[in-house]
Design a protein around this motif. Structure first.
Motif, mmCIF file in Angstrom:
data_model
loop_
_atom_site.group_PDB
_atom_site.id
_atom_site.type_symbol
_atom_site.label_atom_id
_atom_site.label_comp_id
_atom_site.label_asym_id
_atom_site.label_seq_id
_atom_site.Cartn_x
_atom_site.Cartn_y
_atom_site.Cartn_z
ATOM 1 N N PRO A 294 80.500 -6.832 21.753
ATOM 2 C CA PRO A 294 81.778 -6.538 21.091
ATOM 3 C C PRO A 294 82.959 -7.181 21.819
ATOM 4 O O PRO A 294 83.076 -7.138 23.045
ATOM 5 N N GLY A 295 83.831 -7.801 21.019
ATOM 6 C CA GLY A 295 85.041 -8.396 21.554
ATOM 7 C C GLY A 295 84.880 -9.815 22.051
ATOM 8 O O GLY A 295 85.876 -10.480 22.366
ATOM 9 N N LEU A 296 83.647 -10.318 22.124
ATOM 10 C CA LEU A 296 83.428 -11.663 22.642
ATOM 11 C C LEU A 296 83.520 -12.702 21.530
ATOM 12 O O LEU A 296 83.266 -12.408 20.357
ATOM 13 N N GLN A 297 83.847 -13.920 21.927
ATOM 14 C CA GLN A 297 83.956 -15.050 21.015
ATOM 15 C C GLN A 297 83.064 -16.181 21.512
ATOM 16 O O GLN A 297 82.687 -16.214 22.687
ATOM 17 N N PRO A 298 82.701 -17.133 20.625
ATOM 18 C CA PRO A 298 81.931 -18.284 21.078
ATOM 19 C C PRO A 298 82.599 -18.956 22.280
ATOM 20 O O PRO A 298 83.809 -19.162 22.300
#
Length: 275
Positions: A256-260
């Protein structure tokens, strides 16, 4: 109190691997490790896992009304997050160190855990690769699969396709009748070797790579096949752009909350072991 202390100590103790076992895992993409957990350890945690499966299960349909995936098992995920009693078991240094050493990496983080309970009369688990669900930039992923009860040969462990992890992303098909048929034809067409470890004792464990093709038989016995699994990912792994809806869902749910481009280090991905 002494028993609790001893069990907690076991979760911190090393399970010694041989160089031959590590080499075998890296070549084949799977391995059986007897007695990774002692019977007293499993017997102490099994009722807690059972209790959480009962509490969190939302599947109430009879088997005949479910699809193939639904018939395969009851699936309850991230018990470590939902039960303080299970944190020490799921996040055990003993298990995580084995995962890191088999992969040949310095540290591993949690991806997620799963209780997989195959009910009496439950169906087969179709051929699949776990990592089709995981939007991560590494091949260094591994799953611990541990029965909480003795399982006879007719229920048995999973069947693995040796060396298939070296082939990487074979198919984007999610676990289904279609994945089973398509991958079965692929395995037979390529004449790929298969290994099943058969009956297992509670506390034994298999480990398999994220790309290793595997399946499992149905459950013709009157007893539930109770299994606990933990998925580990190499520390330092980064998120990749999800290329399927399944991977988009995993990114939202397990990172959760992470991006590529971000490292896999959300609140749900604690560092469990570092050499």
């Amino acid at each position: 109190m002494n028993e609790i202390i001893q069990l907690n100590e076991e979760l911190q103790q090393d399970y010694t691997l041989t160089a031959e076992q590590i080499q075998a895992y890296q070549a084949q993409g799977h391995i059986l490790l007897p007695k990774l957990a002692s019977r007293p350890l499993v017997e102490a945690y099994r009722p807690v896992i059972q209790e959480e499966v009962i509490r969190l299960n939302r599947e109430t349909r009879p088997l005949e009304e479910r699809d193939t995936y639904g018939k395969a098992f009851l699936q309850i995920q991230n018990l470590w997050e939902k039960s303080d009693k299970l944190r020490s078991f799921v996040l055990a240094r003993r298990f995580a160190k084995v995962a890191a050493e088999l992969m040949g990496v310095y540290g591993v983080r949690m991806y997620h855990d799963q209780a997989l309970f195959k009910e009496p009369g439950g169906g087969h688990t179709p051929w699949h690769q776990d990592q089709i669900y995981w939007p991560v930039d590494t091949d260094q992923t591994i799953t611990l699969w541990m029965p909480l009860v003795d399982i006879p040969e007719e229920v048995g462990s999973m069947t693995f396709v040796s060396g298939s992890h070296h082939r990487g992303y074979i198919s984007k098909l999610e676990i289904s009748d279609q994945s089973h048929q398509t991958l079965k034809q692929y395995i037979e067409g390529e004449n790929l070797p298969q290994v099943c470890y058969g009956a297992m004792t509670a506390g034994d464990a298999t480990f398999h790579a994220g790309w290793t093709l595997h399946s499992a038989p149905g459950n013709p016995t009157p007893n539930t096949r109770e299994v606990m699994t933990v998925i580990y990912v190499k520390d330092g792994t980064k998120v990749i752009e999800p290329d399927t809806n399944a991977r988009k869902g995993d990114l939202r749910t397990w990172m959760p909350g992470l991006q590529p481009g971000d490292e896999v280090n959300s609140v749900l991905n604690p560092l469990i072991y570092k050499a």
